[in-house]
Design an enzyme around this catalytic site. Structure first.
Site, PDB file in Angstrom:
ATOM      1  N   GLY A   1       0.822  -1.189   0.000  1.00  9.83           N
ATOM      2  CA  GLY A   1       0.000   0.000   0.000  1.00  9.83           C
ATOM      3  C   GLY A   1       0.864   1.249   0.000  1.00  9.83           C
ATOM      4  O   GLY A   1       2.032   1.220   0.397  1.00  9.83           O
ATOM      5  N   CYS A   2       0.295   2.359  -0.440  1.00 12.25           N
ATOM      6  CA  CYS A   2       1.073   3.599  -0.543  1.00 12.25           C
ATOM      7  C   CYS A   2       1.471   4.133   0.835  1.00 12.25           C
ATOM      8  O   CYS A   2       2.640   4.496   1.052  1.00 12.25           O
ATOM      9  CB  CYS A   2       0.302   4.645  -1.331  1.00 12.25           C
ATOM     10  SG  CYS A   2      -1.392   4.933  -0.766  1.00 12.25           S
TER      11      CYS A   2
END
Length: 347
Positions: A150-151
């Site tokens: 995930g970012c």
């Protein structure tokens, strides 16, 4: 080498960024990599020119319906879909195809974490796509199934990992990440309208409710003697792209700032996409936009006796698509940096 690549979810922000990076990849430019099927759902029948005019090389290509049989003729398949859709497609693809999932379907190892934050059937976990995490580069290089991180976890993990591994902070950390609106994807929503976001900052999913919370904890706990407790607060900002993270944790000893800097410099000495900034210079999102870089600064708060680490990444590049291409490079056995820009776009 003749690599044929497909993208499922090609017209979304992540899919479009993967395309942008592939078009400047040395393998593509030399004719050793071709861009095959571009698949979607709501945009089927539309051209790349309509959806992504910044990619004129593919302007006449048309988004086609997602079809597993067509995907089986490809060497690499990128899944750039909302969570919950990737697992069904992935399980139907032959083992010899490299499948790189940009959703959350295969990130979490713990069934309880999946149930608490996502729900539905847990598909298990794949090798996790942050090569900068010790031990992960070799796992990625030897795998045909890779989970892109995930970012938010990317920015937070890279910010805190050296301190965790060196055991210089307590196992209770606070992470605040300011993010641009592209992290929410292309789907229309009132909350993402310009009139709602411009000139305003808003925290959301606070107090441990954000789905990336267990992912950050999982990453950091891998290098600790115990589970790392994470307090995570995301903040929406009126930016197209970028994440600025501030991570804090209590220092365990009277270690000096120079010693902390040395730990970080040594940890990332050979990492092409992590840059420890000179003392006194703070990361800024503008400096990393469009690049696969993570800029980091470390400091020590003498008043609270806490470590303060700031990091900046582009949520669409290092936070998603850049990481996906970086993992593809490793899986294919080519240079890890191929096709990945280190310089941002300024102003």
């Amino acid at each position: 080498m003749n690599i044929k690549v497909a993208i499922v979810g090609a017209s979304g922000y992540a899919g479009g960024e993967i395309l942008r990076l592939l078009l400047q990849h040395p393998l593509y430019l030399s004719g050793q990599l071709s861009i095959g099927a571009l698949m979607g759902s709501s945009t089927v029948g539309q051209t790349v020119s309509e959806l992504m005019p910044h990619l004129p090389e593919l302007s006449d290509r048309v988004v086609e319906p997602t079809d597993v049989e067509t995907l089986k003729s490809h060497d690499v398949v990128f899944l750039a879909l909302p969570h919950g859709f990737s697992a069904e497609i992935a399980q139907q693809l032959p083992a010899e195809i490299t499948v790189i999932d940009c959703a959350a379907d295969f990130r979490l190892k713990d069934q309880k974490d999946w149930d608490a934050y996502y729900g539905g059937k847990h598909a298990g976990s794949w090798p996790y796509g942050i090569p900068e995490m010790p031990g992960h580069r070799d796992l990625i290089a030897s795998s045909k199934r890779i989970a892109v991180p995930g970012c938010f976890p990317t920015g937070a993990t890279l910010a805190l990992l050296p301190a965790i591994a060196a055991h210089i902070i307590e196992p209770d950390v606070s992470v605040v990440s300011i993010t641009g609106v592209s992290g929410a994807g292309k789907k229309a929503s009132v909350a993402m309208l310009g009139a709602e976001t411009m000139g305003s900052l808003k925290a959301y999913n606070v107090a441990g409710k954000h789905r990336h919370t267990p992912e950050i904890s999982q990453n950091l706990s891998e290098y600790a003697d115990q589970k790392i407790v994470v307090s995570f607060t995301p903040v929406l900002a009126p930016l197209p792209r970028g994440i600025l993270t501030t991570a804090t944790a209590k220092l365990t000893s009277g270690i000096t700032l120079d010693e902390i800097r040395e730990i970080y410099l040594n940890a990332y000495e050979n990492e092409p996409f992590v840059h420890i900034l000179p003392s006194g210079q703070q990361p800024q999102t503008q400096a990393v936009v469009g690049s696969n870089m993570c800029h980091i600064q470390v400091d020590a708060d003498d008043n609270s006796k806490k470590l303060v680490v700031t990091s900046a990444i582009d949520n669409l590049t290092k936070g998603t698509a850049g990481a996906a291409v970086q993992c593809m490079n490793l899986s294919l056995g080519v240079s890890e940096t191929s096709g990945l820009p280190c310089g941002g776009v300024a102003p």
